[in-house]
Design a protein around this motif. Structure first.
Motif, PDB file in Angstrom:
ATOM      1  N   GLY A 331       0.821  -1.198   0.000  1.00  0.00           N
ATOM      2  CA  GLY A 331       0.000   0.000   0.000  1.00  0.00           C
ATOM      3  C   GLY A 331       0.852   1.242   0.000  1.00  0.00           C
ATOM      4  O   GLY A 331       2.086   1.190   0.005  1.00  0.00           O
ATOM      5  N   GLY A 332       0.182   2.371  -0.015  1.00  0.00           N
ATOM      6  CA  GLY A 332       0.898   3.634   0.005  1.00  0.00           C
ATOM      7  C   GLY A 332      -0.018   4.784   0.337  1.00  0.00           C
ATOM      8  O   GLY A 332      -1.245   4.687   0.248  1.00  0.00           O
ATOM      9  N   ARG A 333       0.607   5.856   0.745  1.00  0.00           N
ATOM     10  CA  ARG A 333      -0.097   7.105   1.052  1.00  0.00           C
ATOM     11  C   ARG A 333       0.700   8.263   0.482  1.00  0.00           C
ATOM     12  O   ARG A 333       1.906   8.382   0.719  1.00  0.00           O
ATOM     13  CB  ARG A 333      -0.270   7.263   2.554  1.00  0.00           C
ATOM     14  N   TRP A 334       0.005   9.115  -0.306  1.00  0.00           N
ATOM     15  CA  TRP A 334       0.635  10.269  -0.942  1.00  0.00           C
ATOM     16  C   TRP A 334      -0.103  11.520  -0.497  1.00  0.00           C
ATOM     17  O   TRP A 334      -1.298  11.662  -0.731  1.00  0.00           O
ATOM     18  CB  TRP A 334       0.592  10.109  -2.458  1.00  0.00           C
ATOM     19  N   GLU A 335       0.618  12.401   0.165  1.00  0.00           N
ATOM     20  CA  GLU A 335       0.067  13.681   0.578  1.00  0.00           C
ATOM     21  C   GLU A 335       0.695  14.771  -0.288  1.00  0.00           C
ATOM     22  O   GLU A 335       1.775  15.279   0.023  1.00  0.00           O
ATOM     23  CB  GLU A 335       0.365  13.930   2.058  1.00  0.00           C
ATOM     24  N   PRO A 336       0.042  15.131  -1.396  1.00  0.00           N
ATOM     25  CA  PRO A 336       0.650  16.127  -2.288  1.00  0.00           C
ATOM     26  C   PRO A 336       0.707  17.506  -1.663  1.00  0.00           C
ATOM     27  O   PRO A 336       1.645  18.272  -1.910  1.00  0.00           O
ATOM     28  CB  PRO A 336      -0.260  16.108  -3.512  1.00  0.00           C
ATOM     29  N   PHE A 337      -0.312  17.844  -0.847  1.00  0.00           N
ATOM     30  CA  PHE A 337      -0.370  19.137  -0.175  1.00  0.00           C
ATOM     31  C   PHE A 337      -0.852  18.891   1.258  1.00  0.00           C
ATOM     32  O   PHE A 337      -1.533  17.903   1.530  1.00  0.00           O
ATOM     33  CB  PHE A 337      -1.329  20.084  -0.904  1.00  0.00           C
ATOM     34  N   PRO A 338      -0.540  19.797   2.171  1.00  0.00           N
ATOM     35  CA  PRO A 338      -1.029  19.627   3.537  1.00  0.00           C
ATOM     36  C   PRO A 338      -2.553  19.558   3.576  1.00  0.00           C
ATOM     37  O   PRO A 338      -3.245  20.386   2.999  1.00  0.00           O
ATOM     38  CB  PRO A 338      -0.510  20.887   4.254  1.00  0.00           C
ATOM     39  N   GLY A 339      -3.083  18.536   4.253  1.00  0.00           N
ATOM     40  CA  GLY A 339      -4.519  18.388   4.397  1.00  0.00           C
ATOM     41  C   GLY A 339      -5.188  17.563   3.320  1.00  0.00           C
ATOM     42  O   GLY A 339      -6.383  17.278   3.430  1.00  0.00           O
ATOM     43  N   ILE A 340      -4.463  17.149   2.297  1.00  0.00           N
ATOM     44  CA  ILE A 340      -5.012  16.325   1.221  1.00  0.00           C
ATOM     45  C   ILE A 340      -4.108  15.113   1.034  1.00  0.00           C
ATOM     46  O   ILE A 340      -2.894  15.257   0.866  1.00  0.00           O
ATOM     47  CB  ILE A 340      -5.113  17.089  -0.110  1.00  0.00           C
ATOM     48  N   ALA A 341      -4.691  13.930   1.068  1.00  0.00           N
ATOM     49  CA  ALA A 341      -3.892  12.719   0.905  1.00  0.00           C
ATOM     50  C   ALA A 341      -4.680  11.679   0.127  1.00  0.00           C
ATOM     51  O   ALA A 341      -5.908  11.594   0.228  1.00  0.00           O
ATOM     52  CB  ALA A 341      -3.477  12.155   2.263  1.00  0.00           C
ATOM     53  N   LEU A 342      -3.957  10.886  -0.651  1.00  0.00           N
ATOM     54  CA  LEU A 342      -4.508   9.737  -1.357  1.00  0.00           C
ATOM     55  C   LEU A 342      -3.897   8.479  -0.762  1.00  0.00           C
ATOM     56  O   LEU A 342      -2.721   8.470  -0.367  1.00  0.00           O
ATOM     57  CB  LEU A 342      -4.179   9.818  -2.852  1.00  0.00           C
ATOM     58  N   ARG A 343      -4.680   7.401  -0.690  1.00  0.00           N
ATOM     59  CA  ARG A 343      -4.175   6.165  -0.132  1.00  0.00           C
ATOM     60  C   ARG A 343      -4.696   4.986  -0.937  1.00  0.00           C
ATOM     61  O   ARG A 343      -5.715   5.081  -1.629  1.00  0.00           O
ATOM     62  CB  ARG A 343      -4.609   6.015   1.331  1.00  0.00           C
ATOM     63  N   GLY A 344      -4.004   3.873  -0.840  1.00  0.00           N
ATOM     64  CA  GLY A 344      -4.436   2.679  -1.543  1.00  0.00           C
ATOM     65  C   GLY A 344      -3.734   1.458  -1.006  1.00  0.00           C
ATOM     66  O   GLY A 344      -2.670   1.539  -0.376  1.00  0.00           O
ATOM     67  N   GLN A 345      -4.354   0.298  -1.240  1.00  0.00           N
ATOM     68  CA  GLN A 345      -3.769  -0.950  -0.757  1.00  0.00           C
ATOM     69  C   GLN A 345      -4.330  -2.118  -1.542  1.00  0.00           C
ATOM     70  O   GLN A 345      -5.486  -2.101  -1.970  1.00  0.00           O
ATOM     71  CB  GLN A 345      -4.068  -1.156   0.723  1.00  0.00           C
ATOM     72  N   VAL A 346      -3.514  -3.137  -1.712  1.00  0.00           N
ATOM     73  CA  VAL A 346      -3.955  -4.424  -2.211  1.00  0.00           C
ATOM     74  C   VAL A 346      -3.409  -5.479  -1.261  1.00  0.00           C
ATOM     75  O   VAL A 346      -2.261  -5.368  -0.797  1.00  0.00           O
ATOM     76  CB  VAL A 346      -3.472  -4.667  -3.663  1.00  0.00           C
ATOM     77  N   ALA A 347      -4.244  -6.455  -0.902  1.00  0.00           N
ATOM     78  CA  ALA A 347      -3.835  -7.422   0.115  1.00  0.00           C
ATOM     79  C   ALA A 347      -4.474  -8.772  -0.167  1.00  0.00           C
ATOM     80  O   ALA A 347      -5.565  -8.857  -0.728  1.00  0.00           O
ATOM     81  CB  ALA A 347      -4.229  -6.941   1.510  1.00  0.00           C
ATOM     82  N   ARG A 348      -3.784  -9.819   0.264  1.00  0.00           N
ATOM     83  CA  ARG A 348      -4.302 -11.184   0.165  1.00  0.00           C
ATOM     84  C   ARG A 348      -4.530 -11.724   1.565  1.00  0.00           C
ATOM     85  O   ARG A 348      -3.668 -11.588   2.444  1.00  0.00           O
ATOM     86  CB  ARG A 348      -3.343 -12.097  -0.577  1.00  0.00           C
ATOM     87  N   GLY A 349      -5.692 -12.340   1.768  1.00  0.00           N
ATOM     88  CA  GLY A 349      -6.000 -12.951   3.049  1.00  0.00           C
ATOM     89  C   GLY A 349      -6.528 -14.362   2.862  1.00  0.00           C
ATOM     90  O   GLY A 349      -6.775 -14.818   1.738  1.00  0.00           O
TER      91      GLY A 349
END
Length: 504
Positions: A331-349
């Protein structure tokens, strides 16, 4: 550094890399419930099955208490009607596979409940009311200090999840609970215990959960924890034993473009689950890493990647045979500007028995704009597949706290989920479910109103009025389904509860 809340790296970090929502102790209290399952059933993602709850109707929904698994009943689901709501200080729900962090069994997500915090002193809670023609009542006495607390109490009635919604029950339950923390040199010792006994329709069920842990370290922090729990019914029983060891910390390695070092965690876990006469052993090794890639750069205030892998050896039920499985997440988290962030993940269970595996994917937006003080919103899109079961959902969580005058503030909260696809789930999933709540706090008064809705089921308006009589005494009056009395296929009928909470 913000990393996945489901991770063993900085477990207190928020928000997670996957869809996540939380309910505070105040929210649970104002709901006007006496049973934990009834209060948690308000969450739009959760659907009832028996006395347990499932994330979006999918198998593999893990129930935790302070990060440790709770023992399920012989049905394989944790009996939430056995857990006293009075000792729960909040809960966090995460949707999406968490196999790398939580192990086998966390296919669709997990609910992590927290025991009431230490340091709040002593407290007595008394409640009485009615629900669908039945009486409901609760009494809980908690004696506490800065090192821990010990409490016990009694519960009468309460709504129990059923395929039709919530069904009023006549159960009676006694409980005893406690937790402690103590520093022994450079090591912190923690422990907890929960015991409950329920009687309903002439039958008796006993449930228990006991856990102990050690932690220490500065740069490299370590944890050791063990727990044992189970439930005994008239004809069936279950037991869960578990032990975990984790070590983690900052490596000191900083990538070009980053300002913080890479953090890692590694550990091992052992479990043995017994359902009726079948034993399901599990041994697991895991490792996780949070890798800052870019920080304090134009259009990259913070860019962090997370990786996790877990090797599980599962014994399986009788006749299933053992097998080895590799669980992972990226997964990852990208905060391009303060107060705004994008996140995502892929996982196997995978489930506890190694029979059903699944892939979870999610992408989301987090916004806490500085120009709207007190406002936060998250929007997540998730795709989950487990065997033949498929779910696609859009999750929304928003809150806004603003001042409306001297000493007054208004809190608005919205939780909503839209399932545009749900195939072959264990229980029917509502196409749209939401929970809206507004709370006005002014001086010693707090007024709360909420709306719960589930497609194809009756919705309901909840209202509550809270009065702070002194610094340690408050009264809460609440009515659920105030504008309707429920119907077939919907929640339990109108419910009223008067609570007195006094600290000393």
């Amino acid at each position: 550094m913000d990393v996945a809340a489901a991770s063993h790296i900085d477990a207190a970090a928020r928000p997670a890399m996957v869809s996540e929502q939380a309910l505070s102790a105040d929210t649970l209290r104002r709901r006007g419930s006496v049973l934990t399952g009834e209060a948690l059933a308000d969450w739009p993602w959760l659907g009832p099955t028996g006395r347990g709850l499932l994330v979006s109707g999918l198998p593999g929904s893990l129930l935790l208490l302070d990060g440790m698994r709770l023992a399920p009943a012989a049905t394989g689901l944790v009996d939430l009607a056995m857990i006293p709501l009075a000792v729960i200080g909040g809960a966090r729900l995460s949707a999406g596979g968490a196999g790398a962090a939580q192990g086998a069994g966390s296919l669709s997500g997990f609910v992590d409940m927290q025991l009431a915090a230490i340091g709040g002193g002593s407290q007595i809670l008394a409640a009485t009311g009615g629900q669908a023609g039945r009486s409901i009542a609760a009494i809980d006495l908690r004696l506490g200090s800065e090192r821990g607390w010990l409490g016990g109490g009694f519960t009468q009635g309460g709504g129990v999840p059923s395929p039709a919604g919530l069904a009023a029950s006549g159960q009676q339950r006694w409980h005893l609970a406690g937790r402690f923390e103590q520093d022994v040199g450079a090591v912190r010792l923690r422990g907890r215990g929960l015991f409950a006994s329920r009687r309903e329709s002439g039958t008796r069920s006993d449930w228990h959960d006991v856990a102990i842990g050690l932690s220490g370290g500065t740069r490299w922090q370590w944890q050791l924890a063990a727990a044992r729990g189970g439930q005994d019914d008239a004809t069936q029983s279950s037991r869960l034993g578990q032990a975990r060891a984790v070590i983690g910390g900052a490596t000191g390695l900083i990538l070009p473009g980053a300002a913080e070092p890479i953090s890692v965690a590694a550990g091992a876990e052992w479990r043995q689950l017994r359902l009726a006469e079948s034993k399901v052993p599990a041994r697991e090794l895991f490792a996780e890493a949070a890798v800052p890639l870019l920080q304090d750069r134009p259009a990259a205030e913070n860019l962090v990647a997370t990786l996790g892998v877990r090797q599980a050896w599962l014994g399986g039920l009788a006749g299933h045979g053992g097998r080895a499985e590799t669980l992972w997440q990226a997964g990852g988290r990208w905060e391009p500007f303060p107060g705004i962030a994008l996140r995502g993940q892929v996982a196997r269970g995978i489930d506890d028995f190694g029979d059903v595996s699944g892939i979870s994917r999610s992408v989301g937006l987090i916004a806490t704009p500085a120009f709207v003080p007190g406002f936060a919103i998250t929007v997540d899109r998730r795709w989950q597949s487990q065997g033949l079961a498929r779910v696609q959902a859009l999750d929304l969580s928003a809150s806004w706290r603003l001042r409306t005058g001297d000493g007054a503030q208004l809190a608005l909260a919205v939780l909503a989920t839209h399932h545009d696809l749900s195939e072959h789930t264990l229980v029917p999933v509502p196409r749209f479910a939401s929970l809206l709540r507004a709370t006005l706090e002014t001086g010693q008064w707090a007024v709360s109103a909420g709306w719960r809705h589930r497609t194809a089921q009756a919705g309901g308006v909840d209202v509550s009025l809270e009065r702070q009589l002194s610094g340690r005494i408050r009264i809460v009056a609440s009515v659920s389904n105030a504008v309707n009395s429920g119907r077939d296929g919907g929640p339990v009928g109108r419910q009223a509860l008067l609570q007195l909470v006094a600290g000393f």
